[in-house]
Design a protein around this motif. Structure first.
Motif, PDB file in Angstrom:
ATOM      1  N   LYS A  21       4.133  -4.298  -6.546  1.00 35.84           N
ATOM      2  CA  LYS A  21       4.111  -5.318  -5.504  1.00 35.84           C
ATOM      3  C   LYS A  21       3.130  -6.445  -5.812  1.00 35.84           C
ATOM      4  CE  LYS A  21       5.691  -3.994  -0.917  1.00 35.84           C
ATOM      5  NZ  LYS A  21       5.309  -3.285   0.322  1.00 35.84           N
ATOM      6  N   CYS A  22       1.862  -6.067  -6.081  1.00 33.93           N
ATOM      7  CA  CYS A  22       0.833  -7.094  -6.216  1.00 33.93           C
ATOM      8  C   CYS A  22       0.326  -7.262  -7.645  1.00 33.93           C
ATOM      9  CB  CYS A  22      -0.331  -6.806  -5.273  1.00 33.93           C
ATOM     10  SG  CYS A  22      -1.259  -5.328  -5.699  1.00 33.93           S
ATOM     11  N   GLY A  23       0.725  -6.367  -8.557  1.00 31.57           N
ATOM     12  CA  GLY A  23       0.313  -6.498  -9.945  1.00 31.57           C
ATOM     13  C   GLY A  23      -1.073  -5.973 -10.253  1.00 31.57           C
ATOM     14  N   SER A  81      -4.684   0.598  -4.663  1.00 27.17           N
ATOM     15  CA  SER A  81      -5.979   0.399  -4.013  1.00 27.17           C
ATOM     16  C   SER A  81      -6.095  -1.002  -3.421  1.00 27.17           C
ATOM     17  CB  SER A  81      -7.107   0.643  -5.011  1.00 27.17           C
ATOM     18  OG  SER A  81      -6.958  -0.239  -6.111  1.00 27.17           O
ATOM     19  N   ASN A  82      -5.188  -1.866  -3.789  1.00 25.11           N
ATOM     20  CA  ASN A  82      -5.227  -3.245  -3.307  1.00 25.11           C
ATOM     21  C   ASN A  82      -4.323  -3.466  -2.093  1.00 25.11           C
ATOM     22  OD1 ASN A  82      -6.111  -5.942  -3.479  1.00 25.11           O
ATOM     23  ND2 ASN A  82      -4.264  -6.512  -4.591  1.00 25.11           N
ATOM     24  N   CYS A  83      -3.060  -3.033  -2.191  1.00 22.34           N
ATOM     25  CA  CYS A  83      -2.107  -3.340  -1.119  1.00 22.34           C
ATOM     26  C   CYS A  83      -1.549  -2.093  -0.428  1.00 22.34           C
ATOM     27  CB  CYS A  83      -0.955  -4.197  -1.644  1.00 22.34           C
ATOM     28  SG  CYS A  83       0.116  -3.340  -2.800  1.00 22.34           S
ATOM     29  N   LYS A  84      -1.970  -0.889  -0.861  1.00 19.64           N
ATOM     30  CA  LYS A  84      -1.599   0.393  -0.237  1.00 19.64           C
ATOM     31  C   LYS A  84      -0.105   0.742  -0.349  1.00 19.64           C
ATOM     32  CE  LYS A  84      -5.826   1.085   1.281  1.00 19.64           C
ATOM     33  NZ  LYS A  84      -6.638   1.646   0.204  1.00 19.64           N
ATOM     34  N   SER A  85       0.597   0.113  -1.267  1.00 19.34           N
ATOM     35  CA  SER A  85       1.996   0.497  -1.476  1.00 19.34           C
ATOM     36  C   SER A  85       2.037   1.641  -2.484  1.00 19.34           C
ATOM     37  CB  SER A  85       2.801  -0.702  -1.974  1.00 19.34           C
ATOM     38  OG  SER A  85       2.390  -1.053  -3.270  1.00 19.34           O
ATOM     39  N   PRO A  86       3.030   2.544  -2.374  1.00 20.19           N
ATOM     40  CA  PRO A  86       3.092   3.677  -3.309  1.00 20.19           C
ATOM     41  C   PRO A  86       3.314   3.211  -4.735  1.00 20.19           C
ATOM     42  CG  PRO A  86       5.051   3.606  -1.922  1.00 20.19           C
ATOM     43  CD  PRO A  86       4.116   2.589  -1.377  1.00 20.19           C
TER      44      PRO A  86
HETATM   45 ZN   LIG Z   1      -0.619  -3.286  -4.978  1.00 18.36          ZN
END
Ligand SMILES: [Zn+2]
Length: 93
Positions: A10-12, A25-30
């Protein structure tokens, strides 16, 4: 000890992977996505050994009766098979 790193889709953001069901740890996506077919396959493997049909709370009364009859017939059938297997195993020759 070797460490694995995995990149968030998602966020790289790069994450240290410690266990399989970890979240970013950044965006909490699996981090490791489990597909729907994988989940279905796991469910199938879990119930593969069960011979009886599970009766659910949401089942209609006629479905419950049908499932109960099916389970009883299955149990009787397995009992008969088991008896004959025992008979053949116990008989001499
Ligand atoms: Zn992320």
């Amino acid at each position: 000890m070797t460490s694995r790193q995995i990149r968030c889709k998602k966020c790289g953001h790069w994450n240290q992977l410690n266990h399989d069901d970890q979240q970013c740890s950044n965006c909490k996506s699996p981090l490791i996505e489990v597909s729907a077919s994988e989940v279905a396959s796991l469910e199938r493997r879990k119930t593969a050994g069960e011979l009886t049909v599970k009766i659910l709370e949401s089942d209609a009364w006629y479905t419950v009766i049908f499932k109960k009859i099916y389970n009883a017939v299955t149990l009787v059938f397995i009992s008969i098979i088991a008896f004959f297997l025992w008979l053949f195993a116990a008989s001499p020759g």
